[in-house]
Design an enzyme around this catalytic site. Structure first.
Site, PDB file in Angstrom:
ATOM      1  N   ARG A 247       5.399 -12.661   9.769  1.00 47.72           N
ATOM      2  CA  ARG A 247       5.980 -11.522   9.410  1.00 47.72           C
ATOM      3  C   ARG A 247       7.560 -11.476  10.015  1.00 47.72           C
ATOM      4  O   ARG A 247       7.542 -12.139  10.986  1.00 47.72           O
ATOM      5  CB  ARG A 247       5.230 -10.399  10.349  1.00 47.72           C
TER       6      ARG A 247
ATOM      7  N   GLU B 249       1.038  -1.126   0.022  1.00 43.65           N
ATOM      8  CA  GLU B 249       0.009  -0.069  -0.038  1.00 43.65           C
ATOM      9  C   GLU B 249       0.820   1.275   0.146  1.00 43.65           C
ATOM     10  O   GLU B 249       1.832   1.374   0.889  1.00 43.65           O
ATOM     11  CB  GLU B 249      -0.976  -0.035   1.170  1.00 43.65           C
TER      12      GLU B 249
ATOM     13  N   LYS C 282       4.657   0.487   9.020  1.00 42.55           N
ATOM     14  CA  LYS C 282       4.835   1.869   8.224  1.00 42.55           C
ATOM     15  C   LYS C 282       4.141   2.870   9.188  1.00 42.55           C
ATOM     16  O   LYS C 282       4.636   4.025   9.048  1.00 42.55           O
ATOM     17  CB  LYS C 282       3.861   1.629   7.078  1.00 42.55           C
TER      18      LYS C 282
HETATM   19  P1  ATP Z   1       2.841  -2.179   7.495  1.00 41.29           P
HETATM   20  O1  ATP Z   1       2.056  -2.610   8.947  1.00 41.29           O
HETATM   21  O2  ATP Z   1       4.203  -1.746   7.604  1.00 41.29           O
HETATM   22  O3  ATP Z   1       2.120  -0.883   6.841  1.00 41.29           O
HETATM   23  P2  ATP Z   1       1.494  -3.642   5.789  1.00 41.29           P
HETATM   24  O4  ATP Z   1       1.356  -5.163   5.691  1.00 41.29           O
HETATM   25  O5  ATP Z   1       0.216  -2.812   5.945  1.00 41.29           O
HETATM   26  O6  ATP Z   1       2.507  -3.437   6.697  1.00 41.29           O
HETATM   27  P3  ATP Z   1       1.705  -3.507   2.817  1.00 41.29           P
HETATM   28  O7  ATP Z   1       2.049  -2.258   2.315  1.00 41.29           O
HETATM   29  O8  ATP Z   1       0.298  -3.730   3.022  1.00 41.29           O
HETATM   30  O9  ATP Z   1       2.267  -3.223   4.622  1.00 41.29           O
HETATM   31  O10 ATP Z   1       2.707  -4.805   2.755  1.00 41.29           O
HETATM   32  C1  ATP Z   1       3.014  -5.230   1.441  1.00 41.29           C
HETATM   33  C2  ATP Z   1       3.491  -6.703   1.588  1.00 41.29           C
HETATM   34  O11 ATP Z   1       4.495  -6.843   2.325  1.00 41.29           O
HETATM   35  C3  ATP Z   1       2.152  -7.554   2.004  1.00 41.29           C
HETATM   36  O12 ATP Z   1       2.069  -8.730   1.342  1.00 41.29           O
HETATM   37  C4  ATP Z   1       2.680  -7.705   3.483  1.00 41.29           C
HETATM   38  O13 ATP Z   1       2.132  -9.079   3.861  1.00 41.29           O
HETATM   39  C5  ATP Z   1       4.338  -7.684   3.327  1.00 41.29           C
HETATM   40  N1  ATP Z   1       4.575  -7.533   4.767  1.00 41.29           N
HETATM   41  C6  ATP Z   1       4.363  -6.192   5.410  1.00 41.29           C
HETATM   42  N2  ATP Z   1       5.274  -6.263   6.652  1.00 41.29           N
HETATM   43  C7  ATP Z   1       5.953  -7.475   6.426  1.00 41.29           C
HETATM   44  C8  ATP Z   1       6.734  -7.923   7.477  1.00 41.29           C
HETATM   45  N3  ATP Z   1       7.169  -7.389   8.600  1.00 41.29           N
HETATM   46  N4  ATP Z   1       7.340  -9.247   7.298  1.00 41.29           N
HETATM   47  C9  ATP Z   1       7.001  -9.845   5.852  1.00 41.29           C
HETATM   48  N5  ATP Z   1       6.049  -9.310   5.055  1.00 41.29           N
HETATM   49  C10 ATP Z   1       5.449  -8.243   5.354  1.00 41.29           C
HETATM   50 MG    MG Z   2      -1.367  -3.010   4.730  1.00 38.73          MG
END
Ligand code: ATP
Ligand code: MG
Length: 559
Positions: free
Chosen positions: A261, A36, A271
């Site tokens: 994760r 995102e 983020k």
């Molecule tokens: P954040 O909480 O940092 O915003 P998010 O999962 O909302 O993380 P996205 O932009 O939706 O962030 O993530 C893109 C991809 O990266 C998704 O498939 C998510 O599952 C993966 N991802 C995000 N954080 C991690 C992590 N700590 N370890 C492994 N994969 C991750």
């Molecule tokens: Mg997300």
């Protein structure tokens, strides 16, 4: 990089190999990385990137980069740009053009009309508060919305008017008609569309209804022909919804597979929380070298090879764990240890005058660029009567364990001569400000028979050295799991940045380019800061120290 072949297959690759053996998806492997665009990518995303692109690479499939841009209020073009740069920098290339969930807004809308027509979705006009009350809890089933039995015609009419902008935000939502008594809360008539009167960075003002993540994500996967949709464990409970939506539509059905994760000790991988540090100016920006963002790590001097190696080492499983910082640091140390040229830099200078060295003489001494790798060649260093050494490398008195310079003791200057400290000059307050030494001209690059010196120390010629600022970094947070704390700012380590303004580095570094890694002998790995360094005022970032300082910290009980 460690060789991926030598390790046992992770559970996702076992699933893929089984699918390939059964000729599922006609043998295609298509993955996607779906960030995102609401912030910069962090080290956790690196794991997902390496996994998704790595699998595509390995099975000669492809991987899409798709911006999951269904929440325009929090998204920005600068994040879209930064994310692309980070993925490329890590060494991956997505299949043809960039994808955006917003490119499919028309299709999502058409599918929603289909769900309404099939009696599988309805317009609900409960307030947010009422919706929560009707939803029930983990122990109580929910209750049907009073709007659940609206006619298809009424639903179609309301949905069209929502799209046309007739209603305020929150007035109505489109919900799936599933099961308000489901033990899985995600299946209790989840919202599919909501009204948001915001300009979208891709579609402008074309839309004022936006799809929810769960609705948009599975359909995007299906539209793109994704075969294996890899996501983190928190989406496990969403999988029934992912499958339910796709089952209602006449469309491909990718397989969602969840993995744990990446969490790193003493840092944050969210983020939202990283954004807070940027907004509150606790750090200098998303690419502050203390940040666990890919941009921050890059600026700090981490390499794509080290991050890829790290992601390989931590593996892919379903068990939650918190990886020690030393695992990451060892990866960069190994990478740079093998290929960073050695140079000399003095962080806290102490001046030495070599009294028996001719006043105007300057010699070029030859120095190897890498102690183990001769192919990296040599350079020359100017040696003269006045030099700087590290303040720490001198004590007036010390026992034999101190392998450096003491008053009346001898030490070797790396690549140059043996010197002996003859006297100490102090300022009015008893601080040592200068040493007077002598040198032995027969010791250039060699120890005469039987000569015992305490050790070898680094130095630079005072008249030739370049002035530099050096930034030393320590862990960003003071607690192993800062994400669990209420206020992230409270967990910040006040000593995470130490700026040294009067450092001296060898003259050859005048040409050092941003990001190029060097080992300052005995001190650590450094790179030129890509933002703040200029030819007139050089700034170096310490990427990592030479030894694992984390183990020491733990044993001192500091963590
Ligand atoms: P954040 O909480 O940092 O915003 P998010 O999962 O909302 O993380 P996205 O932009 O939706 O962030 O993530 C893109 C991809 O990266 C998704 O498939 C998510 O599952 C993966 N991802 C995000 N954080 C991690 C992590 N700590 N370890 C492994 N994969 C991750
Ligand atoms: Mg997300």
């Amino acid at each position: 990089m460690t060789d991926i072949e030598e390790k046992p297959l992770n559970f996702i690759r076992r699933i893929i190999e089984k699918d390939l053996a059964a000729n599922k998806n006609e043998g295609r492997v298509v993955t996607r990385f779906p960030p995102e665009p609401n912030g910069f990518l962090h080290i956790g995303h690196a794991k997902s990137i390496c996994l998704n692109f790595g699998i595509a690479e390995h099975y000669q499939g492809s991987c899409n980069l798709r911006f999951d841009d269904t929440n325009p209020a929090k998204e920005e073009q600068q994040y879209i740009d930064a994310i692309q740069e980070d993925v490329r920098w890590l060494g991956f290339q997505w299949q043809d053009q960039i994808r955006h969930a917003s490119h499919y807004f028309d299709q999502f809308y058409e599918f929603a009309l289909g769900l309404i027509q099939g009696g599988k979705a309805y317009i609900c006009s409960l307030s947010a508060q009422e919706t929560r009350e009707y939803r029930g809890s983990l122990t109580e089933p929910g209750r049907n919305s009073p709007y659940r039995d609206r006619s298809v015609e009424e639903n179609l009419d309301l949905f069209a008017r929502m799209k046309a902008g007739e209603f305020d935000e929150g007035a109505h939502v489109l919900r799936a008609k599933i099961d308000m008594a489901s033990s899985n809360m995600n299946m209790r008539d989840p919202t599919l569309y909501r009204i948001r009167k915001v300009i979208h960075h891709q579609t402008g003002d074309a839309w004022c209804v936006y799809p929810m993540y769960d609705y948009a994500h599975c359909i995007s996967d299906a539209i793109e022909g994704i075969t294996h949709s890899l996501c983190t464990l928190e989406f496990e409970d969403h999988r029934p919804l992912y499958d339910w939506i796709l089952n209602q539509l006449d469309i491909a059905h990718p397989q969602q597979i969840e993995f744990s994760r990446l969490e790193l000790e003493y840092t944050i991988t969210s983020k939202r929380k990283l954004n807070q540090l940027v907004v509150d100016q606790c750090v200098s920006g998303w690419d502050d070298p203390r940040m666990p963002t890919i941009a921050g790590l890059r600026r700090r001097g981490y390499t794509p090879a080290a991050l890829r190696d790290f992601c390989e080492r931590i593996g892919v499983t379903k068990s939650e764990n918190r990886v020690e910082m030393s695992v990451l640091e060892n990866c960069i140390r190994e990478d740079l240890g093998a290929r960073a040229p050695r140079v000399m830099g003095v962080l806290r200078p102490l001046k030495i005058v070599i009294e028996n060295y001719p006043e105007d003489q300057v010699e070029d001494v030859v120095a190897s660029n890498h102690p183990q790798d001769e192919s990296m060649g040599t350079r020359t260093l100017p040696f003269a009567r006045e030099i700087y050494i590290e303040q720490d490398d001198f004590r007036e008195q010390a026992n034999r364990k101190f392998k450096r310079l003491v008053l009346e003791g001898e030490v070797r200057l790396r690549h140059a001569y043996v010197i002996k400290c003859e006297s100490v000059i102090e300022d009015g307050e008893g601080n040592i400000v200068e040493l007077r030494c002598s040198y032995d001209k027969d010791t250039l690059g060699k120890n005469p028979e039987g000569r015992k010196v305490r050790g070898v120390i680094h130095w630079v010629s005072a008249q030739h050295a370049l002035d530099a600022e050096v930034r030393l970094y320590d862990r960003l947070c003071n607690v192993p799991n800062p994400g669990a704390e209420e206020d992230i700012v409270e967990t910040l380590n006040p000593d995470s940045l130490e700026t040294l303004l009067n450092c001296k580095v060898e003259p050859g570094l005048a040409k050092a380019a941003a990001w190029t890694a060097y080992q300052f002998e005995r001190v650590g790995y450094f790179c030129v800061d890509s933002k703040d360094s200029t030819e007139q005022a050089m700034v170096f970032n310490r990427t990592v120290g030479l030894k694992d300082s984390w183990a020491k910290m733990v044993s001192k009980g500091k963590s």
